[in-house]
Scaffold this motif. Structure first.
Motif, PDB file in Angstrom:
ATOM      1  N   GLY A  30       1.122  40.392  -4.072  1.00 26.67           N
ATOM      2  CA  GLY A  30       0.202  39.956  -2.227  1.00 26.67           C
ATOM      3  C   GLY A  30       0.633  41.894  -2.013  1.00 26.67           C
ATOM      4  O   GLY A  30      -0.123  42.241  -1.199  1.00 26.67           O
ATOM      5  N   PRO A  31       1.497  40.972  -1.234  1.00 22.36           N
ATOM      6  CA  PRO A  31       1.790  42.208  -0.162  1.00 22.36           C
ATOM      7  C   PRO A  31       1.950  43.281  -1.077  1.00 22.36           C
ATOM      8  O   PRO A  31       2.789  44.082  -1.894  1.00 22.36           O
ATOM      9  N   GLY A  32       1.211  44.040   0.259  1.00 23.67           N
ATOM     10  CA  GLY A  32       0.909  46.152  -0.027  1.00 23.67           C
ATOM     11  C   GLY A  32       0.362  46.470  -1.643  1.00 23.67           C
ATOM     12  O   GLY A  32       0.703  47.090  -2.112  1.00 23.67           O
ATOM     13  N   ILE A  33      -0.539  45.650  -1.636  1.00 22.51           N
ATOM     14  CA  ILE A  33      -0.628  45.907  -3.697  1.00 22.51           C
ATOM     15  C   ILE A  33      -2.361  46.735  -2.982  1.00 22.51           C
ATOM     16  O   ILE A  33      -2.423  47.490  -4.413  1.00 22.51           O
ATOM     17  N   MET A  71       7.123  38.647  16.683  1.00 20.92           N
ATOM     18  CA  MET A  71       6.758  38.857  14.853  1.00 20.92           C
ATOM     19  C   MET A  71       5.491  39.412  14.352  1.00 20.92           C
ATOM     20  O   MET A  71       4.684  39.290  13.834  1.00 20.92           O
ATOM     21  N   ALA A  72       4.793  39.601  15.447  1.00 17.76           N
ATOM     22  CA  ALA A  72       3.592  40.075  15.398  1.00 17.76           C
ATOM     23  C   ALA A  72       3.244  41.612  14.913  1.00 17.76           C
ATOM     24  O   ALA A  72       3.170  42.513  16.116  1.00 17.76           O
ATOM     25  N   LYS A  73       3.848  42.478  14.263  1.00 14.13           N
ATOM     26  CA  LYS A  73       3.963  43.525  13.649  1.00 14.13           C
ATOM     27  C   LYS A  73       4.067  43.523  11.915  1.00 14.13           C
ATOM     28  O   LYS A  73       4.646  42.608  11.985  1.00 14.13           O
ATOM     29  N   GLY A  74       3.650  44.430  11.755  1.00 15.69           N
ATOM     30  CA  GLY A  74       3.246  44.497  10.089  1.00 15.69           C
ATOM     31  C   GLY A  74       4.327  44.501   9.465  1.00 15.69           C
ATOM     32  O   GLY A  74       5.703  45.017   9.994  1.00 15.69           O
ATOM     33  N   GLY A  75       4.470  43.572   8.576  1.00 18.26           N
ATOM     34  CA  GLY A  75       6.061  43.014   7.692  1.00 18.26           C
ATOM     35  C   GLY A  75       6.271  42.164   7.886  1.00 18.26           C
ATOM     36  O   GLY A  75       6.746  41.189   7.075  1.00 18.26           O
ATOM     37  N   SER A  76       6.285  41.663   9.212  1.00 19.59           N
ATOM     38  CA  SER A  76       6.558  39.864   9.173  1.00 19.59           C
ATOM     39  C   SER A  76       6.002  39.442   8.080  1.00 19.59           C
ATOM     40  O   SER A  76       7.158  37.866   7.351  1.00 19.59           O
ATOM     41  N   GLY A  77       4.551  39.348   7.400  1.00 19.73           N
ATOM     42  CA  GLY A  77       4.159  37.688   6.568  1.00 19.73           C
ATOM     43  C   GLY A  77       4.912  38.300   5.319  1.00 19.73           C
ATOM     44  O   GLY A  77       5.301  37.957   4.580  1.00 19.73           O
ATOM     45  N   ASP A  78       5.328  39.527   4.665  1.00 20.52           N
ATOM     46  CA  ASP A  78       6.675  40.180   3.340  1.00 20.52           C
ATOM     47  C   ASP A  78       7.104  39.559   3.390  1.00 20.52           C
ATOM     48  O   ASP A  78       7.452  39.373   2.631  1.00 20.52           O
ATOM     49  N   VAL A  79       8.176  39.022   4.709  1.00 25.82           N
ATOM     50  CA  VAL A  79       9.399  38.910   4.522  1.00 25.82           C
ATOM     51  C   VAL A  79       8.599  37.207   4.138  1.00 25.82           C
ATOM     52  O   VAL A  79       9.751  37.235   3.786  1.00 25.82           O
ATOM     53  N   LEU A  80       8.314  37.054   5.207  1.00 27.94           N
ATOM     54  CA  LEU A  80       7.824  35.662   4.688  1.00 27.94           C
ATOM     55  C   LEU A  80       7.787  34.850   2.883  1.00 27.94           C
ATOM     56  O   LEU A  80       8.123  34.204   2.582  1.00 27.94           O
ATOM     57  N   THR A  81       7.199  36.003   2.679  1.00 24.60           N
ATOM     58  CA  THR A  81       6.591  36.187   1.394  1.00 24.60           C
ATOM     59  C   THR A  81       8.275  36.157   0.201  1.00 24.60           C
ATOM     60  O   THR A  81       8.161  35.021  -0.764  1.00 24.60           O
ATOM     61  N   GLY A  82       8.694  36.754   0.471  1.00 27.64           N
ATOM     62  CA  GLY A  82       9.815  37.094  -0.396  1.00 27.64           C
ATOM     63  C   GLY A  82      11.210  35.923   0.007  1.00 27.64           C
ATOM     64  O   GLY A  82      11.326  35.512  -1.336  1.00 27.64           O
ATOM     65  N   LYS A  99       0.910  52.658  -4.001  1.00 32.30           N
ATOM     66  CA  LYS A  99       0.915  53.922  -2.365  1.00 32.30           C
ATOM     67  C   LYS A  99       0.701  54.062  -1.264  1.00 32.30           C
ATOM     68  O   LYS A  99      -0.299  53.361  -1.141  1.00 32.30           O
ATOM     69  N   GLY A 100       1.925  54.620  -0.607  1.00 27.65           N
ATOM     70  CA  GLY A 100       1.417  53.951   0.465  1.00 27.65           C
ATOM     71  C   GLY A 100       2.135  52.872   1.192  1.00 27.65           C
ATOM     72  O   GLY A 100       2.513  52.578   2.778  1.00 27.65           O
ATOM     73  N   LYS A 101       2.835  52.290   0.302  1.00 32.24           N
ATOM     74  CA  LYS A 101       2.519  50.638   1.445  1.00 32.24           C
ATOM     75  C   LYS A 101       3.686  49.532   0.107  1.00 32.24           C
ATOM     76  O   LYS A 101       3.956  48.573  -0.112  1.00 32.24           O
ATOM     77  N   MET A 102       4.712  50.534   0.074  1.00 33.03           N
ATOM     78  CA  MET A 102       5.953  50.761  -0.932  1.00 33.03           C
ATOM     79  C   MET A 102       6.674  49.674  -0.118  1.00 33.03           C
ATOM     80  O   MET A 102       7.844  48.913  -0.221  1.00 33.03           O
ATOM     81  N   GLY A 103       7.293  49.757   1.529  1.00 28.02           N
ATOM     82  CA  GLY A 103       6.875  49.149   2.450  1.00 28.02           C
ATOM     83  C   GLY A 103       7.387  47.753   1.956  1.00 28.02           C
ATOM     84  O   GLY A 103       8.633  46.458   2.219  1.00 28.02           O
ATOM     85  N   ALA A 104       6.205  47.639   1.864  1.00 28.29           N
ATOM     86  CA  ALA A 104       6.018  45.385   2.252  1.00 28.29           C
ATOM     87  C   ALA A 104       6.985  45.131   0.472  1.00 28.29           C
ATOM     88  O   ALA A 104       7.126  43.795   1.189  1.00 28.29           O
ATOM     89  N   ALA A 105       6.671  45.810  -0.657  1.00 25.87           N
ATOM     90  CA  ALA A 105       8.026  45.304  -1.433  1.00 25.87           C
ATOM     91  C   ALA A 105       8.780  45.551  -1.131  1.00 25.87           C
ATOM     92  O   ALA A 105       9.389  44.512  -1.601  1.00 25.87           O
TER      93      ALA A 105
END
Ligand SMILES: NC(=O)C1=CN([C@@H]2O[C@H](COP(=O)(O)OP(=O)(O)OC[C@H]3O[C@@H](n4cnc5c(N)ncnc54)[C@H](OP(=O)(O)O)[C@@H]3O)[C@@H](O)[C@H]2O)[C@@H](O)CC1
Ligand SMILES: Nc1ncnc2c1ncn2[C@@H]1O[C@H](COP(=O)(O)OP(=O)(O)O)[C@@H](O)[C@H]1O
Ligand SMILES: [K+]
Length: 501
Positions: free
Chosen positions: A315-318, A425-436, A255-261
């Protein structure tokens, strides 16, 4: 490229002196020449140049630079920090040569001899201490460095800012604050860590012609460069089908963090996974399908048949709620293949003693420094953290990706530092991209270490390509994804193997 200790640098010098062969005074002359060229090319010549020298070889470099500048028509003033001890042979030789050319050589025996420094007119060359520093600066040397720092003048540090140790922490010590550091031949560990960044400024690695074959025998940290990655890329097979490149499962979003997925899944597809399924709450399926029709979804409450997936990213956004903790626990014990563990999955593992032991062998964990601290405790400084990562990489059967400006990748007691990436890259979401991206590489059959090296390098490279047309402040994680393809294509170009920092 490798990161050498002071001892290894010394041995590399000796090897070059013996095998080129070249006299050590001539090697010093060559090192000084590179610095002199830098000073002249960067047009600092309109300023009054003050050169501060110690009595070791770093000081010898400073004296040789002074002479070369005089030969180029400039009038530097030299200050030698005097301790009473004799200088090294090469220092003495250069001092003798300099005396033939100028009388502007002053010895500093006490603070009253410190010159007045005008930040608007002067340029300081710091040749006080280099790789031979063996204790923190104190008394007169510390006072001189303070004096230079307080002047707010532009400082060019030779080899390393004086007071900074090459391979251990200089935190809380007195260190020159340089605008530029001209370091010889190779980057050093001190320029990789964030804690030294306020002191080293812009680092330029100057080639002084040390013999490269020496490096083959050296076991130490390695930089992740294009050369290393290009040799690792698997080519796509003409007869391939989507099954060839693996099905990645991404346990991400809430909830609220589907962007990470969605970010992780899009990056995963752009990085070559054959199929991607997001494991998330059914309520959010529509959001995924609207943003990314290529991805599939599976409900978080459903029983998962783990056997169909070649890799997993979790992990991202769970979130760190109980429901997520149950999924993390189940995945750790049921998914026996390598997986990427990031963000809240790491926070959940950190909060539950013993869970770290359940991480499947061959997995990759991707903490940023705060997540690392939650997992493994506080470290006194960046160097202690690096040592801890090394020890953990021997203790545990997974690859550790410690994220940062120069992300560290460690496995089985060996470590690499990345050379791509930028502060955009110091902005939310960069790490989620790396996980993918890492999940995609595992799905395609890269081994875990290869996945980590290649994924981290491409992630930063995509961001570096993105900022050619997007301001760093404006860059989004989506922009990194949009340039993954360019990053992969640029690996196939053979032109530029140079490094910039
Ligand atoms: N391949 C290359 O990279 C090349 C490198 N070259 C150059 O050589 C440099 C290394 O030179 P280096 O080994 O002579 O040591 P350096 O840094 O000048 O200082 C040592 C002196 O400082 C002293 N000292 C130490 N700590 C101190 C402290 N806290 N406070 C006070 N004193 C202290 C120590 O004295 P002691 O410990 O005996 O008291 C000793 O006298 C390297 O950085 C580069 O510039 C080039 O010329 C050629 C190619
Ligand atoms: N200044 C920087 N230079 C290079 N890379 C950076 C920089 N800042 C962040 N990054 C990279 O961006 C990613 C950020 O990951 P993370 O902190 O987990 O962010 P998030 O969880 O918000 O997506 C890491 O891969 C990190 O290496
Ligand atoms: K120096």
């Amino acid at each position: 490229m490798k990161l050498l200790s002071p001892q290894q640098i010394h041995e590399w010098d000796a090897y070059t002196i013996e095998h080129e062969p070249i006299a050590s005074i001539d090697l010093m002359e060559r090192a000084a020449r590179r610095c002199t060229d830098f000073i002249i090319e960067h047009n600092f010549k309109h300023q009054q140049i003050l050169i501060f020298c110690g009595k070791g070889n770093n000081g010898g470099d400073g004296l040789a630079i002074a002479r070369q500048l005089i030969e180029a028509g400039l009038s530097p003033v030299v200050y030698i920090l005097e301790f009473g001890a004799k200088g090294t042979d090469d220092f003495q030789t250069n001092l003798h040569k300099l005396h033939q050319l100028t009388t502007a050589i002053h010895f500093i025996q006490a603070a009253e001899f410190f010159p007045v420094i005008d930040k608007h007119k002067d340029l300081v060359i710091d040749a006080l201490f280099g790789s031979g520093l063996n204790r923190p600066l104190q008394e007169l040397s510390a006072a001189l460095v303070d004096h230079i720092n307080n002047a707010g003048v532009t400082v060019i540090a030779i080899d390393v800012p004086s007071g900074m140790f090459i391979d251990k922490s200089s935190k809380d010590n007195i260190v020159i604050k340089a605008k530029y550091t001209l370091t010889f031949q190779a980057l050093k560990l001190c320029f990789i860590v964030a804690e030294n960044a306020p002191c080293f400024g812009e680092v330029h690695v100057l080639d002084i012609g040390l013999i490269n074959s020496f490096l083959q025998t050296i076991k130490t940290y390695t930089l992740v460069t294009k050369q290393l990655i290009t040799t690792q890329l698997i080519q796509r097979n003409a007869f391939a089908h989507k099954g060839t490149y693996g099905h990645a499962l991404l346990i991400a979003g809430n909830k609220g963090k589907m962007g990470a997925a969605i970010l992780a899944a899009k990056a995963c597809l752009r990085s070559g996974a054959g199929l991607v399924t997001i494991n998330t709450n059914e309520n959010y399926f529509t959001a995924v399908h609207a943003a990314l029709p290529e991805a599939m979804c599976i409900d978080r409450s459903e029983n998962i048949d783990h056997s169909i997936y070649k890799s997993a990213g979790i992990g991202p956004g769970i979130g760190v709620n109980d429901e997520s903790a149950i999924v993390v626990a189940a995945t750790l014990t049921q998914f026996t293949k390598p997986m990427v563990i990031d963000a809240d999955a790491l926070n959940i593992i950190a909060a539950n003693e013993g869970w770290l032991n359940n991480v499947p062998a061959g997995s990759i964990i991707t903490p940023h420094p705060k997540e690392f601290e939650r997992l493994f405790g506080k470290c006194a400084d960046d160097f202690e953290r690096i040592e801890k990562v090394m020890a953990l990489s021997i203790q545990y059967p997974f690859t550790i990706v410690l994220k940062g400006h120069h992300t560290m990748i460690a496995s089985k007691g060996e470590a690499w530092f990345n050379t791509t990436g930028n502060p955009g890259m110091a902005k939310g979401g960069s790490g989620d991209v790396l996980t993918g991206m890492l999940s995609a590489l595992l799905a395609q059959g890269y081994d875990p270490l290869q996945s980590a090296l290649t994924g981290v390098y491409l992630h930063g490279l995509a961001a570096d390509i993105a900022i050619k047309n997007i301001a760093q402040v404006s860059m989004l994680a989506t922009d990194i994804i949009d340039h993954i393809s360019d990053a992969i294509l640029s690996l196939q170009e053979t032109d530029d193997t140079s490094l910039s920092f």
